[in-house]
Design a protein around this motif. Structure first.
Motif, PDB file in Angstrom:
ATOM      1  N   TYR A  32       0.837  -1.209   0.000  1.00 38.06           N
ATOM      2  CA  TYR A  32       0.000   0.000   0.000  1.00 38.06           C
ATOM      3  C   TYR A  32       0.870   1.256   0.000  1.00 38.06           C
ATOM      4  O   TYR A  32       0.649   2.192  -0.794  1.00 38.06           O
ATOM      5  N   GLU A  33       1.871   1.319   0.887  1.00 41.54           N
ATOM      6  CA  GLU A  33       2.683   2.542   1.052  1.00 41.54           C
ATOM      7  C   GLU A  33       3.572   2.783  -0.156  1.00 41.54           C
ATOM      8  O   GLU A  33       3.856   3.943  -0.497  1.00 41.54           O
ATOM      9  N   GLN A  34       4.024   1.698  -0.806  1.00 44.63           N
ATOM     10  CA  GLN A  34       4.851   1.879  -2.007  1.00 44.63           C
ATOM     11  C   GLN A  34       4.063   2.600  -3.093  1.00 44.63           C
ATOM     12  O   GLN A  34       4.592   3.517  -3.752  1.00 44.63           O
ATOM     13  N   ALA A  35       2.787   2.221  -3.279  1.00 45.93           N
ATOM     14  CA  ALA A  35       1.961   2.907  -4.269  1.00 45.93           C
ATOM     15  C   ALA A  35       1.704   4.345  -3.858  1.00 45.93           C
ATOM     16  O   ALA A  35       1.697   5.265  -4.707  1.00 45.93           O
ATOM     17  N   ASP A  36       1.492   4.601  -2.547  1.00 48.64           N
ATOM     18  CA  ASP A  36       1.265   5.971  -2.072  1.00 48.64           C
ATOM     19  C   ASP A  36       2.489   6.847  -2.352  1.00 48.64           C
ATOM     20  O   ASP A  36       2.367   8.001  -2.836  1.00 48.64           O
ATOM     21  N   ARG A  37       3.678   6.315  -2.039  1.00 52.60           N
ATOM     22  CA  ARG A  37       4.899   7.096  -2.235  1.00 52.60           C
ATOM     23  C   ARG A  37       5.111   7.436  -3.708  1.00 52.60           C
ATOM     24  O   ARG A  37       5.568   8.537  -4.053  1.00 52.60           O
ATOM     25  N   HIS A  38       4.752   6.457  -4.589  1.00 47.17           N
ATOM     26  CA  HIS A  38       4.915   6.704  -6.016  1.00 47.17           C
ATOM     27  C   HIS A  38       4.017   7.854  -6.474  1.00 47.17           C
ATOM     28  O   HIS A  38       4.460   8.731  -7.240  1.00 47.17           O
ATOM     29  N   VAL A  39       2.783   7.914  -6.006  1.00 45.17           N
ATOM     30  CA  VAL A  39       1.852   8.983  -6.398  1.00 45.17           C
ATOM     31  C   VAL A  39       2.349  10.323  -5.876  1.00 45.17           C
ATOM     32  O   VAL A  39       2.346  11.340  -6.588  1.00 45.17           O
ATOM     33  N   ILE A  40       2.766  10.354  -4.587  1.00 45.15           N
ATOM     34  CA  ILE A  40       3.200  11.621  -3.983  1.00 45.15           C
ATOM     35  C   ILE A  40       4.479  12.139  -4.627  1.00 45.15           C
ATOM     36  O   ILE A  40       4.636  13.347  -4.881  1.00 45.15           O
ATOM     37  N   SER A  41       5.402  11.195  -4.960  1.00 47.45           N
ATOM     38  CA  SER A  41       6.691  11.634  -5.496  1.00 47.45           C
ATOM     39  C   SER A  41       6.608  12.020  -6.968  1.00 47.45           C
ATOM     40  O   SER A  41       7.344  12.895  -7.436  1.00 47.45           O
ATOM     41  N   THR A  42       5.717  11.363  -7.720  1.00 50.30           N
ATOM     42  CA  THR A  42       5.674  11.614  -9.162  1.00 50.30           C
ATOM     43  C   THR A  42       4.466  12.433  -9.593  1.00 50.30           C
ATOM     44  O   THR A  42       4.471  13.021 -10.674  1.00 50.30           O
ATOM     45  N   GLY A  43       3.435  12.437  -8.749  1.00 49.09           N
ATOM     46  CA  GLY A  43       2.212  13.128  -9.139  1.00 49.09           C
ATOM     47  C   GLY A  43       1.413  12.356 -10.186  1.00 49.09           C
ATOM     48  O   GLY A  43       0.448  12.885 -10.746  1.00 49.09           O
ATOM     49  N   GLU A  44       1.821  11.113 -10.455  1.00 46.12           N
ATOM     50  CA  GLU A  44       1.145  10.308 -11.463  1.00 46.12           C
ATOM     51  C   GLU A  44       0.015   9.468 -10.836  1.00 46.12           C
ATOM     52  O   GLU A  44       0.051   9.133  -9.648  1.00 46.12           O
ATOM     53  N   VAL A  45      -0.947   9.185 -11.653  1.00 44.11           N
ATOM     54  CA  VAL A  45      -2.027   8.304 -11.210  1.00 44.11           C
ATOM     55  C   VAL A  45      -1.494   6.878 -11.167  1.00 44.11           C
ATOM     56  O   VAL A  45      -0.775   6.431 -12.065  1.00 44.11           O
ATOM     57  N   SER A  46      -1.850   6.126 -10.123  1.00 43.83           N
ATOM     58  CA  SER A  46      -1.406   4.739  -9.972  1.00 43.83           C
ATOM     59  C   SER A  46      -2.635   3.814  -9.986  1.00 43.83           C
ATOM     60  O   SER A  46      -3.648   4.094  -9.357  1.00 43.83           O
ATOM     61  N   LYS A  47      -2.488   2.716 -10.734  1.00 42.40           N
ATOM     62  CA  LYS A  47      -3.575   1.715 -10.786  1.00 42.40           C
ATOM     63  C   LYS A  47      -2.949   0.362 -10.458  1.00 42.40           C
ATOM     64  O   LYS A  47      -2.088  -0.120 -11.194  1.00 42.40           O
ATOM     65  N   VAL A  48      -3.354  -0.210  -9.358  1.00 36.75           N
ATOM     66  CA  VAL A  48      -2.778  -1.473  -8.910  1.00 36.75           C
ATOM     67  C   VAL A  48      -3.898  -2.431  -8.491  1.00 36.75           C
ATOM     68  O   VAL A  48      -5.006  -2.005  -8.146  1.00 36.75           O
ATOM     69  N   GLU A  49      -3.564  -3.739  -8.556  1.00 35.77           N
ATOM     70  CA  GLU A  49      -4.458  -4.753  -7.986  1.00 35.77           C
ATOM     71  C   GLU A  49      -3.846  -5.223  -6.683  1.00 35.77           C
ATOM     72  O   GLU A  49      -2.652  -5.536  -6.625  1.00 35.77           O
ATOM     73  N   GLU A  50      -4.663  -5.257  -5.661  1.00 32.76           N
ATOM     74  CA  GLU A  50      -4.150  -5.591  -4.345  1.00 32.76           C
ATOM     75  C   GLU A  50      -5.213  -6.320  -3.529  1.00 32.76           C
ATOM     76  O   GLU A  50      -6.400  -6.265  -3.850  1.00 32.76           O
TER      77      GLU A  50
END
Length: 770
Positions: free
Chosen positions: A144-162
């Motif tokens: 969960y936190e890895q996807a959050d960090r990616h959005v905050i650091s890049t500003g990109e939308v993230s789509k994951v299955e979890e």
């Protein structure tokens, strides 16, 4: 407090010098009163908000204790309260809307703390202010936190299955995370998670269902197909069972190398096409049985069940169905038909097929305008072979006869085994009696040569009865009867002969039928009765006993001899029935004679082979004697040597041993004729031998007869047996027999057979007759 505020609160009243509680009598127990007393008691300032109903307004109140009391400041905050309530209601509405969404919706700050969630994430406990690490296991937290960090650091939308645990159940979600911006700065993450669990499970279930269906289809003992609806039916899909059934792999059909019509047997194609076309016309299922030619050239039977599939416009877009292998079933049906119409031993057509082929031959002959012959054949002495050498020998003889018959007739003739020792030959297209006799001569010639089995020479000869269509009858039933009559005539005149039906044979058959009918009625109406012929002691002329001889009365009461129903003695049913009636009456007569004090010596009664074959002859006879209280010494059982011949001899031996052990005397009748054997005297418990009258008749004029008589009498003496001579009619005959040691005599010289009433007088008045 300014004047305007005082005016609002006082509502136009003068409050100067008035007590607070007088001015506001309802305030004592209100929030204002509680806060006032709290400020006074505490001695410190108190700030609070109250709603004042008379003015329908909210006020902020600041109460400060002073030396003379309490200084109170009022400020109208109604606008602020209304704005806050409006914001609260808007927030609640938003929360309600968000909570009604089945997706999980959440907002996190940059530190990963939840600052907003909908109720789908959790119920009963708040996650606000918490991080995922506070309630999820570490392996999920990292994801969960890895996807959050990616959005905050890049500003990109993230789509994951979890995987997200919901109320303790792990479920699969697709989560979309977007940056949460304020004034252009990313301050957190907004996420929406859609539950994919049911969809994934449905997809997995569908895949598993398809896998199972494919396994099932490919495991079926046949094939499933889908084809183009046009003629020749190009295959669009075919299961893997195609190779096992046709020899061609599924790809040979699906890639267009072969159409299904290419392997349909040419002789069956038209009928199959008709069935499929009719089903398309009627919009119904079709079921067709036809043959296919496999890759190896083998012919196989199949059952094809299918239907057309139509689009919304009503056009056939596909032909779908299932093809199963019927080859083994067809072979089994053919075997069943063969077994139902053929004799298992000789493999010839049986009686059922004989009847069909006879009718067919008559129709065929009628169309040709020629004649047809029918032969009935009985194997001579088959019973004797079975009884002496066993049924294996008899079966071998039947097979040999069947083969020789087939070799002796034409290719167009039909040889059948109709059961037991009976065969038949259907002879279509013959030149009348001349052509029939030519074929019969060939058959007799083919059967003349003896057959060797197990070191024994067996006779293959048969008796033959023949009839000709249409000379002897227009219907098959007439032809059958006439051939049967001719067969009986051939057997009665000697074995190994053939006779063609003649009209007078019908009269003989009718006489035989009449005999059987008379015997049937006589037994049913109990018109069988014994006549008694005396037997004397040749040494003294005294009465030794009697032989009970069968007589019967016709419906008019007229006494008849056994010869009038002679055919009945060859029928086991009548033979047993007549024997039983004789025994019942004889035992009844003996009981009455004993009660009358008459000394009658003994009574001899004849027993047939059919009676012994029932298995309980001895026990039944002994029971009758016991019930009638007749001592067994008064009864003598006469048997001819024919009852000893055959597989049933052990039953006869057991019965005779049982009777002998109980005191019943056993007499061997007609000694010296037919199957006479000295071994019978050793094997069976014989007490008496009766010399056939044929040796007595000419003994004074025929030296051979006299020599035989003396030899038999000497044999009887040496074995300690009683000898009885039958048919004595002259004193000279009696004198010769007496002189050579014959014990007893029987014949017209001593008395003719008489009914029971006259026998009583005969016993009472008997005087020596020598």
């Amino acid at each position: 407090m300014n004047k305007r505020a005082v005016a609002e609160i006082a509502g136009g009243r003068n409050l100067v010098g008035a007590s607070l509680w007088e001015a506001f009598p309802d305030a004592a127990e209100s929030a204002l009163g509680r806060h006032y007393r709290h400020a006074m008691n505490k001695g410190s300032p108190e700030t609070f908000e109250i709603y004042y109903p008379p003015l329908s307004a909210w006020y902020e109140i600041h109460a400060v204790p002073v030396e003379s009391g309490l200084s109170v400041f009022f400020r109208n905050i109604n606008d602020r309260k209304l704005a806050a309530e409006t914001a609260r209601q808007a927030h609640n509405l938003l929360q309600t809307v968000i909570d009604s969404v089945e997706d999980l919706i959440f907002v996190k700050d940059r530190d990963g703390r939840f600052i907003f969630i909908n109720r789908q994430i959790t119920e009963g406990s708040s996650l606000i202010g918490k991080r995922v690490g506070d309630f999820y296991p570490p392996e999920l937290v990292d994801v969960y936190e890895q996807a959050d960090r990616h959005v905050i650091s890049t500003g990109e939308v993230s789509k994951v299955e979890e995987t997200i645990p919901i109320r303790g159940e792990p479920r699969r979600f697709q989560t979309v995370k977007v940056p949460w911006r304020r004034d252009g700065e990313i301050i957190g993450v907004i996420g929406v998670s859609r539950d994919l669990t049911e969809r994934i499970q449905a997809e997995e279930s569908l895949r598993e269902g398809r896998r199972k269906l494919a396994t099932l289809i490919n495991s079926l003992p046949g094939l499933v197909y889908s084809a183009d609806p046009k003629l020749l039916w190009p295959v669009t899909f075919i299961s893997e069972g195609a190779e096992a059934l046709t020899g061609y792999c599924a790809a040979d059909f699906s890639n267009g190398t072969l159409d299904w019509a290419d392997i349909v047997h040419p002789e069956d194609f038209q009928e199959f096409e008709r069935a499929v076309s009719q089903a398309r016309k009627d919009r119904c299922l079709f079921s067709a049985v036809y043959r296919i030619v496999t890759r190896s050239g083998e012919i196989r039977w199949v059952l094809d069940r299918g239907q057309f599939i139509y689009n919304e416009a009503g056009e056939a877009i596909s032909l779908e169905g299932f093809v199963g292998d019927l080859t083994e079933q067809k072979q089994a049906e053919a075997r069943i038909r063969w077994v139902a119409h053929h004799d298992a031993l000789t493999e010839l057509p049986n009686r059922a097929l004989f009847n069909e082929q006879l009718d067919a031959a008559i129709r065929q002959t009628a169309d040709s305008g020629r004649k047809m012959g029918l032969l009935f054949l009985d194997v001579d002495h088959l019973k004797h072979v079975n009884d002496t050498l066993g049924h294996d020998a008899g079966d071998a003889l039947l097979v040999e006869v069947a083969q020789r018959l087939q070799q002796s007739v034409r290719g167009t003739d039909t040889v059948t085994r109709n059961g037991g020792d009976e065969f038949a030959v259907i002879l279509p297209d013959i030149d009348g009696e001349l052509g029939l006799n030519t074929i019969i001569e060939g058959i007799l010639s083919g059967l003349e040569e003896p057959f060797s089995y197990g070191g024994h020479i067996l006779d293959c000869r048969t008796s033959i009865g023949a009839s000709i269509w249409p000379s002897d009858g227009s219907k098959s039933s007439d032809l059958l009867k006439q051939a049967d009559m001719a067969l009986h005539a051939a057997k009665s005149t000697g074995r190994g002969k053939a006779m063609l039906f003649e009209p007078e044979m019908r009269a003989d058959a009718q006489r035989r039928a009449s005999m059987l009918n008379h015997a049937r009625r006589a037994t049913e109406e109990r018109r069988i009765e014994p006549f008694y012929q005396p037997k004397v002691l040749l040494s003294t002329g005294e009465l030794a006993g009697f032989e009970a001889l069968l007589r019967w009365r016709d419906p008019h009461g007229v006494l008849q001899l056994p010869s009038a129903i002679q055919a009945a003695f060859d029928d086991p049913r009548f033979a047993v029935a007549m024997g039983q009636q004789m025994q019942e009456r004889i035992i009844s007569d003996m009981r009455q004679w004993l009660e009358a004090g008459l000394e009658f010596g003994h009574v001899a009664v004849n027993a047939s082979a059919a009676e012994f074959r029932r298995g309980d002859f001895a026990e039944r006879l002994l029971d009758q004697l016991r019930i009638a209280e007749v001592p067994t010494r008064y009864l003598e059982v006469e048997v001819t040597e024919t009852v000893f011949v055959g597989r049933g001899s052990e039953v006869v031996e057991q019965a005779l041993q049982t009777l002998s052990a109980k005191g019943v005397r056993i007499a061997l009748d007609d000694f010296g004729t037919d199957y006479a054997s000295l071994s019978h005297l050793k094997k069976f418990p014989v007490d008496v031998i009766k010399i056939d009258q044929s040796f007595v008749r000419d003994l004074t004029s025929n030296p051979d007869d006299a020599a035989i008589l003396m030899a038999v009498l000497a044999l009887g003496r040496s074995l300690g047996l009683t000898t009885v001579a039958e048919g004595i009619e002259t004193a000279a005959q009696a004198g010769f027999l007496q002189a050579h040691g014959c014990n007893q005599g029987q014949g017209y010289l001593f008395g003719r057979p008489a009914p029971r009433d006259l026998t009583v007088d005969l016993i009472s008045l008997w005087k020596p007759r020598l």
